[in-house]
Design a protein around this motif. Structure first.
Motif, PDB file in Angstrom:
ATOM      1  N   ILE A 139     -72.153  67.147  93.396  1.00  0.00           N
ATOM      2  CA  ILE A 139     -72.310  68.529  92.937  1.00  0.00           C
ATOM      3  C   ILE A 139     -70.947  69.024  92.486  1.00  0.00           C
ATOM      4  CG2 ILE A 139     -72.937  70.883  93.606  1.00  0.00           C
ATOM      5  CD1 ILE A 139     -74.613  69.511  95.914  1.00  0.00           C
ATOM      6  N   TYR A 140     -70.872  69.512  91.260  1.00  0.00           N
ATOM      7  CA  TYR A 140     -69.617  70.075  90.786  1.00  0.00           C
ATOM      8  C   TYR A 140     -69.417  71.423  91.469  1.00  0.00           C
ATOM      9  CZ  TYR A 140     -65.783  71.546  87.854  1.00  0.00           C
ATOM     10  OH  TYR A 140     -64.549  71.976  87.416  1.00  0.00           O
ATOM     11  N   GLY A 144     -62.483  71.080  89.354  1.00  0.00           N
ATOM     12  CA  GLY A 144     -62.405  69.624  89.443  1.00  0.00           C
ATOM     13  C   GLY A 144     -62.886  69.042  90.759  1.00  0.00           C
ATOM     14  N   ARG A 145     -63.462  69.860  91.613  1.00  0.00           N
ATOM     15  CA  ARG A 145     -63.916  69.382  92.923  1.00  0.00           C
ATOM     16  C   ARG A 145     -65.372  68.946  92.897  1.00  0.00           C
ATOM     17  NH1 ARG A 145     -63.458  73.449  97.248  1.00  0.00           N
ATOM     18  NH2 ARG A 145     -64.473  74.680  95.666  1.00  0.00           N
ATOM     19  N   LEU A 146     -65.654  67.884  93.624  1.00  0.00           N
ATOM     20  CA  LEU A 146     -67.013  67.375  93.804  1.00  0.00           C
ATOM     21  C   LEU A 146     -67.390  67.524  95.267  1.00  0.00           C
ATOM     22  CD1 LEU A 146     -66.589  63.935  92.002  1.00  0.00           C
ATOM     23  CD2 LEU A 146     -67.630  66.010  91.050  1.00  0.00           C
ATOM     24  N   MET A 160     -62.590  65.041  91.074  1.00  0.00           N
ATOM     25  CA  MET A 160     -63.226  64.195  90.059  1.00  0.00           C
ATOM     26  C   MET A 160     -62.252  63.725  88.992  1.00  0.00           C
ATOM     27  SD  MET A 160     -65.625  66.641  87.692  1.00  0.00           S
ATOM     28  CE  MET A 160     -66.057  65.350  86.550  1.00  0.00           C
ATOM     29  N   ASN A 161     -61.016  64.214  89.012  1.00  0.00           N
ATOM     30  CA  ASN A 161     -60.031  63.839  87.996  1.00  0.00           C
ATOM     31  C   ASN A 161     -59.039  62.800  88.487  1.00  0.00           C
ATOM     32  OD1 ASN A 161     -61.092  65.700  86.048  1.00  0.00           O
ATOM     33  ND2 ASN A 161     -60.215  67.329  87.287  1.00  0.00           N
ATOM     34  N   THR A 162     -59.357  62.167  89.608  1.00  0.00           N
ATOM     35  CA  THR A 162     -58.487  61.120  90.131  1.00  0.00           C
ATOM     36  C   THR A 162     -59.318  59.934  90.608  1.00  0.00           C
ATOM     37  OG1 THR A 162     -58.537  62.026  92.380  1.00  0.00           O
ATOM     38  CG2 THR A 162     -56.759  62.797  90.936  1.00  0.00           C
ATOM     39  N   LYS A 166     -62.617  59.576  88.462  1.00  0.00           N
ATOM     40  CA  LYS A 166     -62.151  59.764  87.083  1.00  0.00           C
ATOM     41  C   LYS A 166     -62.616  58.611  86.195  1.00  0.00           C
ATOM     42  CE  LYS A 166     -58.071  60.500  84.260  1.00  0.00           C
ATOM     43  NZ  LYS A 166     -56.615  60.728  84.260  1.00  0.00           N
ATOM     44  N   SER A 167     -62.532  57.406  86.717  1.00  0.00           N
ATOM     45  CA  SER A 167     -62.833  56.232  85.897  1.00  0.00           C
ATOM     46  C   SER A 167     -64.305  55.863  85.828  1.00  0.00           C
ATOM     47  CB  SER A 167     -62.038  55.024  86.402  1.00  0.00           C
ATOM     48  OG  SER A 167     -62.431  54.698  87.720  1.00  0.00           O
ATOM     49  N   SER A 168     -65.144  56.457  86.669  1.00  0.00           N
ATOM     50  CA  SER A 168     -66.549  56.023  86.698  1.00  0.00           C
ATOM     51  C   SER A 168     -67.542  57.103  86.259  1.00  0.00           C
ATOM     52  CB  SER A 168     -66.906  55.525  88.102  1.00  0.00           C
ATOM     53  OG  SER A 168     -66.794  56.562  89.047  1.00  0.00           O
ATOM     54  N   PHE A 169     -67.041  58.234  85.728  1.00  0.00           N
ATOM     55  CA  PHE A 169     -67.918  59.308  85.256  1.00  0.00           C
ATOM     56  C   PHE A 169     -68.860  58.799  84.164  1.00  0.00           C
ATOM     57  CE2 PHE A 169     -68.811  62.563  82.052  1.00  0.00           C
ATOM     58  CZ  PHE A 169     -69.422  63.537  82.817  1.00  0.00           C
TER      59      PHE A 169
END
Length: 176
Positions: A139-140, A144-146, A160-162, A166-169
């Motif tokens: 859940i956003y 940038g927090r999930l 979500m930006n690290t 970040k790499s699996s969105f």
């Protein structure tokens, strides 16, 4: 007997006050189509953001709750990622499918740059760069927090930006 007379007096006084107030009202002409349109739009916007805030707040109550793959949807003792989202959104009238891959097929697709709190964010943690099959949902929560659950931390916040997030969105969906 006294109680009945007293109640009758209150009812009569209430009716007189209501009739008097109604008689003093001035009715203004209005553009009903516009009023209905703006009222509906404002209510929808407020209810979506209010629902999102409530979903996130409710989810926070489960911080640290253990992760269990395939967790039952009838219990809050443990969660997997999709049972967590299914449970929370159901509390606010949103019906989601059971699995993350099926949840990724509902709602309106939104870009990462247009995410709003309450949007569902999907990942492929086995194949990076958004090219794999969806296998995780979060859940956003804004900034940038999930809010989600996985592995040993259980229900937690992640950025979500690290790292892996970040790499699996893969995709984000708006269901509110």
């Amino acid at each position: 007997m006294k109680n009945n007379k007293f109640i009758n007096k209150i009812i009569v006084l209430g009716l007189c006050a209501t009739i008097g107030l109604a008689g003093s009202l001035t009715i203004q002409p209005t553009n009903h189509a516009y009023a209905a349109e703006t009222s509906t739009a404002n209510t929808s916007a407020l209810s979506s953001s209010a629902k999102a805030a409530n979903i996130i707040k409710q989810g926070e109550k489960f911080m640290g709750r253990k992760y269990q793959f395939g967790a039952p949807t009838t219990s809050t003792r443990t969660f997997d990622c999709s049972s967590f989202t299914l449970y929370l959104y159901k509390q606010y009238g949103v019906k989601l499918p059971r699995t993350s891959i099926n949840q990724s097929k509902v709602g309106k697709t939104v870009s990462k740059s247009n995410l709003k709190p309450g949007d569902l964010v999907f990942f492929s943690t086995t194949n990076r760069n958004g090219k794999g099959k969806v296998n995780h949902v979060a859940i956003y929560a804004g900034n940038g927090r999930l809010l989600h659950t996985y592995g040993s931390p259980g229900v937690t916040y992640s950025n979500m930006n690290t790292g892996i997030w970040k790499s699996s969105f893969v995709v984000a969906k708006r269901v509110l």
